[in-house]
Design a protein around this motif. Structure first.
Motif, PDB file in Angstrom:
ATOM      1  N   LYS A   1       0.582  -1.300   0.182  1.00  0.00           N
ATOM      2  CA  LYS A   1       0.259   0.555  -0.563  1.00  0.00           C
ATOM      3  C   LYS A   1       0.972   1.027  -0.002  1.00  0.00           C
ATOM      4  N   GLN A   2       2.404   1.155   0.656  1.00  0.00           N
ATOM      5  CA  GLN A   2       2.540   2.392   0.815  1.00  0.00           C
ATOM      6  C   GLN A   2       2.883   2.289  -0.721  1.00  0.00           C
ATOM      7  N   ARG A   3       4.052   1.884  -1.105  1.00  0.00           N
ATOM      8  CA  ARG A   3       4.592   1.531  -2.798  1.00  0.00           C
ATOM      9  C   ARG A   3       3.547   2.326  -3.476  1.00  0.00           C
ATOM     10  N   LEU A   4       2.251   1.447  -3.524  1.00  0.00           N
ATOM     11  CA  LEU A   4       1.550   2.280  -4.451  1.00  0.00           C
ATOM     12  C   LEU A   4       1.066   4.348  -4.093  1.00  0.00           C
ATOM     13  N   LYS A   5       0.791   4.192  -3.047  1.00  0.00           N
ATOM     14  CA  LYS A   5       0.748   5.308  -3.025  1.00  0.00           C
ATOM     15  C   LYS A   5       2.198   6.116  -3.082  1.00  0.00           C
ATOM     16  N   GLU A   6       3.485   5.540  -2.645  1.00  0.00           N
ATOM     17  CA  GLU A   6       4.436   6.823  -3.165  1.00  0.00           C
ATOM     18  C   GLU A   6       4.262   6.834  -4.694  1.00  0.00           C
ATOM     19  N   VAL A   7       3.933   5.298  -5.215  1.00  0.00           N
ATOM     20  CA  VAL A   7       4.352   6.260  -7.258  1.00  0.00           C
ATOM     21  C   VAL A   7       2.476   6.392  -7.900  1.00  0.00           C
TER      22      VAL A   7
ATOM     23  N   GLY B   1       0.146   7.322  -9.740  1.00  0.00           N
ATOM     24  CA  GLY B   1      -0.751   8.364 -11.081  1.00  0.00           C
ATOM     25  C   GLY B   1       1.238   7.997 -11.895  1.00  0.00           C
ATOM     26  N   ALA B   2       1.211   6.845 -11.700  1.00  0.00           N
ATOM     27  CA  ALA B   2       3.028   7.186 -12.339  1.00  0.00           C
ATOM     28  C   ALA B   2       2.117   5.735 -13.726  1.00  0.00           C
ATOM     29  N   ALA B   3       3.148   5.321 -14.785  1.00  0.00           N
ATOM     30  CA  ALA B   3       2.529   4.419 -15.851  1.00  0.00           C
ATOM     31  C   ALA B   3       2.784   3.843 -14.584  1.00  0.00           C
ATOM     32  N   PRO B   4       0.856   2.509 -15.336  1.00  0.00           N
ATOM     33  CA  PRO B   4       1.320   0.910 -14.401  1.00  0.00           C
ATOM     34  C   PRO B   4       2.702   0.141 -14.704  1.00  0.00           C
ATOM     35  N   GLU B   5       3.922   0.283 -15.965  1.00  0.00           N
ATOM     36  CA  GLU B   5       4.827  -0.571 -15.399  1.00  0.00           C
ATOM     37  C   GLU B   5       5.362   0.016 -14.336  1.00  0.00           C
ATOM     38  N   VAL B   6       5.634   1.208 -14.271  1.00  0.00           N
ATOM     39  CA  VAL B   6       6.531   1.915 -13.348  1.00  0.00           C
ATOM     40  C   VAL B   6       5.723   1.109 -11.465  1.00  0.00           C
ATOM     41  N   VAL B   7       4.628   0.849 -11.603  1.00  0.00           N
ATOM     42  CA  VAL B   7       3.450   0.823 -10.463  1.00  0.00           C
ATOM     43  C   VAL B   7       3.927  -0.860 -10.200  1.00  0.00           C
ATOM     44  N   LEU B   8       4.194  -1.509 -11.111  1.00  0.00           N
ATOM     45  CA  LEU B   8       4.396  -3.191 -11.126  1.00  0.00           C
ATOM     46  C   LEU B   8       5.787  -3.286 -10.932  1.00  0.00           C
ATOM     47  N   ASP B   9       6.635  -2.601 -11.070  1.00  0.00           N
ATOM     48  CA  ASP B   9       7.812  -2.569 -10.749  1.00  0.00           C
ATOM     49  C   ASP B   9       7.946  -2.024  -9.999  1.00  0.00           C
ATOM     50  N   SER B  10       7.340  -1.489  -8.888  1.00  0.00           N
ATOM     51  CA  SER B  10       7.450  -1.285  -7.350  1.00  0.00           C
ATOM     52  C   SER B  10       7.008  -1.949  -6.824  1.00  0.00           C
ATOM     53  N   LEU B  11       5.732  -2.920  -7.432  1.00  0.00           N
ATOM     54  CA  LEU B  11       5.235  -4.277  -5.887  1.00  0.00           C
ATOM     55  C   LEU B  11       6.993  -5.164  -6.460  1.00  0.00           C
ATOM     56  N   ILE B  12       6.475  -5.171  -7.465  1.00  0.00           N
ATOM     57  CA  ILE B  12       8.214  -6.491  -7.757  1.00  0.00           C
ATOM     58  C   ILE B  12       9.757  -6.474  -6.817  1.00  0.00           C
TER      59      ILE B  12
ATOM     60  N   LEU C   1      -4.091  -6.447  -4.391  1.00  0.00           N
ATOM     61  CA  LEU C   1      -3.950  -5.111  -4.730  1.00  0.00           C
ATOM     62  C   LEU C   1      -2.835  -5.045  -6.393  1.00  0.00           C
ATOM     63  N   TRP C   2      -2.038  -6.107  -6.188  1.00  0.00           N
ATOM     64  CA  TRP C   2      -1.017  -6.979  -7.487  1.00  0.00           C
ATOM     65  C   TRP C   2      -2.278  -7.114  -8.461  1.00  0.00           C
ATOM     66  N   VAL C   3      -3.305  -7.622  -8.309  1.00  0.00           N
ATOM     67  CA  VAL C   3      -4.388  -8.269  -9.583  1.00  0.00           C
ATOM     68  C   VAL C   3      -4.559  -6.445 -10.106  1.00  0.00           C
ATOM     69  N   GLY C   4      -4.977  -5.460  -9.743  1.00  0.00           N
ATOM     70  CA  GLY C   4      -5.527  -4.123 -10.136  1.00  0.00           C
ATOM     71  C   GLY C   4      -4.642  -3.837 -10.746  1.00  0.00           C
ATOM     72  N   VAL C   5      -3.231  -3.922 -10.094  1.00  0.00           N
ATOM     73  CA  VAL C   5      -2.148  -3.497 -10.955  1.00  0.00           C
ATOM     74  C   VAL C   5      -2.080  -4.105 -12.241  1.00  0.00           C
ATOM     75  N   VAL C   6      -1.780  -4.963 -12.030  1.00  0.00           N
ATOM     76  CA  VAL C   6      -1.441  -6.172 -13.479  1.00  0.00           C
ATOM     77  C   VAL C   6      -2.719  -6.224 -14.238  1.00  0.00           C
ATOM     78  N   ARG C   7      -3.763  -5.978 -14.059  1.00  0.00           N
ATOM     79  CA  ARG C   7      -5.361  -5.454 -15.058  1.00  0.00           C
ATOM     80  C   ARG C   7      -4.688  -4.235 -15.561  1.00  0.00           C
ATOM     81  N   ALA C   8      -4.172  -3.468 -14.528  1.00  0.00           N
ATOM     82  CA  ALA C   8      -4.175  -2.093 -15.575  1.00  0.00           C
ATOM     83  C   ALA C   8      -2.612  -1.635 -16.507  1.00  0.00           C
ATOM     84  N   LEU C   9      -2.087  -2.361 -16.712  1.00  0.00           N
ATOM     85  CA  LEU C   9      -0.577  -3.163 -17.833  1.00  0.00           C
ATOM     86  C   LEU C   9      -1.383  -3.782 -18.572  1.00  0.00           C
ATOM     87  N   TYR C  10      -2.191  -4.647 -17.826  1.00  0.00           N
ATOM     88  CA  TYR C  10      -2.542  -6.284 -18.806  1.00  0.00           C
ATOM     89  C   TYR C  10      -3.696  -5.492 -19.215  1.00  0.00           C
TER      90      TYR C  10
END
Length: 198
Positions: free
Chosen positions: A73-79, A81-92, A134-143
């Protein structure tokens, strides 16, 4: 877990050593005296911090599930508005830190989760489900073409990949941490890309 710059508390030291010993020899293969000796206090002295081994196990497994969720959740706050790739990279990156730094907890979860009281086990599962979603939402935003069930399957598969780190040391020496982290990151992104293109 996040890297800390302050000295660990006695309670944190106990939990770290308990996790290591439980992972090495199993929950029932470790006595309170051994955990105490690992942190330099008598076995009975542990009871000032924990009522027993069951409480240590519960705190370890509930604790890491909560920390993963809070960290994501903290990582999602920090990124935000960023591109979905950036958000997914942060979670990874966050999960890789856990997978490399807290390997005993992965082993412990795999072997000992069923030893928890029902209420603690349910809490672990609840926290884990929230983390996955949380991850599912980010993955679907990218794909965007990936269905929710497919995204969930992909997330679980990537967790399986990343959480395989306890097995890496059994097959020989690990390359450096940075090299291993970069490899895991590429493999995780490759797995998601494969799922997204199916």
């Amino acid at each position: 877990m996040a890297t800390r710059t302050d000295a660990p508390t006695r309670r944190e030291q106990i939990l770290k050593e308990a996790a290591r010993l439980f992972a090495e020899r199993g929950f029932h293969g470790v006595g309170v005296d051994e955990i105490g000796a690992a942190v330099g206090i008598s076995g009975p002295g542990l009871y000032r911090h924990f009522p027993g081994k069951d409480a240590m196990l519960a705190e370890l497994l509930v604790g890491i599930s909560g920390q993963l969720l809070t960290g994501a959740k903290q990582r999602l706050k920090e990124v935000d508005g960023a591109a979905p790739e950036v958000v997914l990279d942060s979670l990874i990156e966050g999960h890789i830190d856990f997978a490399l730094d807290d390997r005993p907890l992965i082993t412990l979860h795999d072997r000992e989760l069923d030893r928890l009281r029902d209420s603690d086990r349910k809490l672990v599962r609840q926290l884990q489900r929230q983390y996955v979603e949380l991850w599912v939402g980010v993955v679907r935003a990218l794909y965007a073409d990936l269905s929710e069930p497919a995204a969930r399957s992909a997330v679980h598969s990537v967790f399986g990949l990343l959480n395989s780190t306890p097995h890496l040391t059994r097959s020989g020496s690990l390359p450096g941490r940075a090299t291993t982290a970069a490899l895991l990151h590429r493999m995780a992104r490759g797995a998601f890309a494969a799922a997204g293109s199916a």
